[in-house]
Design an enzyme around this catalytic site. Structure first.
Site, PDB file in Angstrom:
ATOM      1  N   LYS A  44       0.837  -1.212   0.000  1.00  0.00           N
ATOM      2  CA  LYS A  44       0.000   0.000   0.000  1.00  0.00           C
ATOM      3  C   LYS A  44       0.864   1.252   0.000  1.00  0.00           C
ATOM      4  O   LYS A  44       2.036   1.244   0.405  1.00  0.00           O
ATOM      5  CB  LYS A  44      -0.946   0.031   1.210  1.00  0.00           C
ATOM      6  CG  LYS A  44      -0.274   0.074   2.595  1.00  0.00           C
ATOM      7  CD  LYS A  44       0.078   1.454   3.101  1.00  0.00           C
ATOM      8  CE  LYS A  44       0.842   1.393   4.412  1.00  0.00           C
ATOM      9  NZ  LYS A  44       1.545   2.609   4.799  1.00  0.00           N
TER      10      LYS A  44
ATOM     11  N   ASP B 155      -2.802  -1.551   9.723  1.00  0.00           N
ATOM     12  CA  ASP B 155      -2.957  -1.599   8.257  1.00  0.00           C
ATOM     13  C   ASP B 155      -3.550  -2.919   7.764  1.00  0.00           C
ATOM     14  O   ASP B 155      -3.853  -3.042   6.576  1.00  0.00           O
ATOM     15  CB  ASP B 155      -1.580  -1.470   7.571  1.00  0.00           C
ATOM     16  CG  ASP B 155      -0.924  -0.123   7.819  1.00  0.00           C
ATOM     17  OD1 ASP B 155      -1.646   0.853   8.064  1.00  0.00           O
ATOM     18  OD2 ASP B 155       0.315  -0.079   7.742  1.00  0.00           O
TER      19      ASP B 155
HETATM   20  O1  C5P Z   1      -0.644  -1.029  14.279  1.00  0.00           O
HETATM   21  P1  C5P Z   1       0.769  -1.370  14.012  1.00  0.00           P
HETATM   22  O2  C5P Z   1       1.229  -2.579  14.777  1.00  0.00           O
HETATM   23  O3  C5P Z   1       1.112  -1.450  12.566  1.00  0.00           O
HETATM   24  O4  C5P Z   1       1.605  -0.156  14.570  1.00  0.00           O
HETATM   25  C1  C5P Z   1       3.006  -0.213  14.731  1.00  0.00           C
HETATM   26  C2  C5P Z   1       3.420   0.955  15.599  1.00  0.00           C
HETATM   27  O5  C5P Z   1       3.180   2.194  14.912  1.00  0.00           O
HETATM   28  C3  C5P Z   1       2.645   1.100  16.899  1.00  0.00           C
HETATM   29  O6  C5P Z   1       3.251   0.336  17.915  1.00  0.00           O
HETATM   30  C4  C5P Z   1       2.747   2.577  17.172  1.00  0.00           C
HETATM   31  O7  C5P Z   1       4.005   2.900  17.710  1.00  0.00           O
HETATM   32  C5  C5P Z   1       2.710   3.192  15.791  1.00  0.00           C
HETATM   33  N1  C5P Z   1       1.351   3.605  15.371  1.00  0.00           N
HETATM   34  C6  C5P Z   1       0.779   4.714  15.956  1.00  0.00           C
HETATM   35  N2  C5P Z   1      -0.464   5.125  15.565  1.00  0.00           N
HETATM   36  C7  C5P Z   1      -1.130   4.469  14.597  1.00  0.00           C
HETATM   37  C8  C5P Z   1      -0.569   3.340  13.976  1.00  0.00           C
HETATM   38  C9  C5P Z   1       0.691   2.932  14.391  1.00  0.00           C
HETATM   39  O8  C5P Z   1       1.369   5.335  16.846  1.00  0.00           O
HETATM   40  N3  C5P Z   1      -2.340   4.894  14.210  1.00  0.00           N
END
Ligand code: C5P
Length: 311
Positions: A18, A145
């Site tokens: 993406k 995502d």
């Molecule tokens: O959701 P995901 O595991 O992909 O997110 C990885 C990291 O990215 C989270 O631990 C956080 O630090 C950051 N993140 C965030 N806000 C979001 C998505 C991700 O702070 N909306």
């Protein structure tokens, strides 16, 4: 009955990468995540994930980009398979094989893509007939995502990115991605975003109507000036050379350029197929980027391949 001893046939799911056409980030929430309004577009760079019966849980990652992908229990594909198994009370182990083409730690959701693909592959392999909402719920738990990678196309993401609503987009967009030689950690980029905005009271993120209109026209020249990414400044702060990659791409004829998600991949929008080829050649020949990929968007979300890819 000998037929009961035969393993079910392997299932392979193809999943896209993406790019975020718009990524508006609010102030950090109490749970550590940031509220987002983003417009995702799935693009035609793919990982293929194959699931088959095995004596133990495990994962193999293949391809030139595979070496930085963990193959222990932290592998996101394996975590997805185990999460679905837990939800459905399955205890029979499976093995995943991931053929990797999506850049690793590149801001293109490569890990999340493997989670989405593993969920769908296991759902088919175990013949669960699971409702879409069940997969989406497990997907959201695995990463912000992951639900979008199941969905594909072009869509708005809200919440922390996991709440998906489709968007009407006409036509095909031609992208050139300038890869970086080393990845960036998403949490590190968000932490840098927090540092930069320490004193700011950020508004609640909302999608911009101008971008929605541009997507309806299908005109890359209308979309290009509206590409925006609130994480770009943080990514460039951690990797200053990304600023140079962006300006070089624009100088070589890109209509627009943006850091992809949390980076360090830089996404360039080209006027069309020929322009994308020219841009890709210029970026590589000049040494601006160690490697480039061309892809069109929107692409389909995770889907079952009837014939697995043979490498
Ligand atoms: O959701 P995901 O595991 O992909 O997110 C990885 C990291 O990215 C989270 O631990 C956080 O630090 C950051 N993140 C965030 N806000 C979001 C998505 C991700 O702070 N909306």
């Amino acid at each position: 009955m000998t037929s009961a001893m035969v393993d079910p046939p392997a299932v392979t799911v193809r999943v896209p990468a993406k790019v975020n056409l718009e990524l508006i980030v609010g102030s950090r929430r109490d749970d550590g995540f940031h509220p987002l309004s983003t417009v995702y577009q799935a693009v035609g760079i793919h990982d293929d994930v194959t699931v088959e019966q095995a004596p133990d849980w495990g994962v193999t990652v293949l391809g030139p980009l595979s070496e930085d992908v963990p193959t222990d229990d932290s592998n996101l594909g394996l975590r997805a398979a185990r999460a679905l198994a837990r939800a459905r009370g399955r205890t029979d182990p499976i093995h995943l094989t991931i053929r990797k083409e999506i850049p690793v730690a590149g801001g293109m959701a490569g890990g999340s893509a493997d989670a989405a693909a593993a969920l769908l592959a296991c759902e088919q392999f175990w013949e669960l007939d699971a409702p879409r909402e069940e997969l989406e719920e497990i997907a959201a738990d695995l990463g912000s995502d992951v639900p979008f990678l199941l969905h594909g196309g072009t869509a708005i993401g809200s919440g922390r990115g996991e709440l998906i609503a489709p968007v009407l987009a006409r036509g095909t967009f031609h992208w050139v991605f300038a890869l970086a030689s080393a990845g960036l950690s998403t949490p590190a980029v968000y932490a840098e975003f927090d540092r930069i905005h320490e004193r700011d009271d950020l508004p609640d993120p909302e999608p911009s109507p101008a971008l929605m209109s541009a997507l309806r026209t299908g005109d890359p020249a209308a979309l290009a000036p509206l590409l925006s990414n609130d994480l770009q400044e943080a990514a460039i702060s951690l990797r200053p050379e990304l600023g140079e990659v962006l300006s070089q791409g624009l100088a070589y004829g890109a209509l627009g350029g943006i850091v992809s998600g949390s980076g360090p991949t830089v996404a360039f929008l080209a006027a069309g197929h020929e322009a994308a080829i020219d841009l890709a050649v210029s970026l590589t020949a000049s040494g601006t980027a160690p490697d480039v990929r061309r892809a069109t968007g929107p692409a389909a979300g995770a889907h079952v391949l009837s014939v697995p890819r043979i490498d």
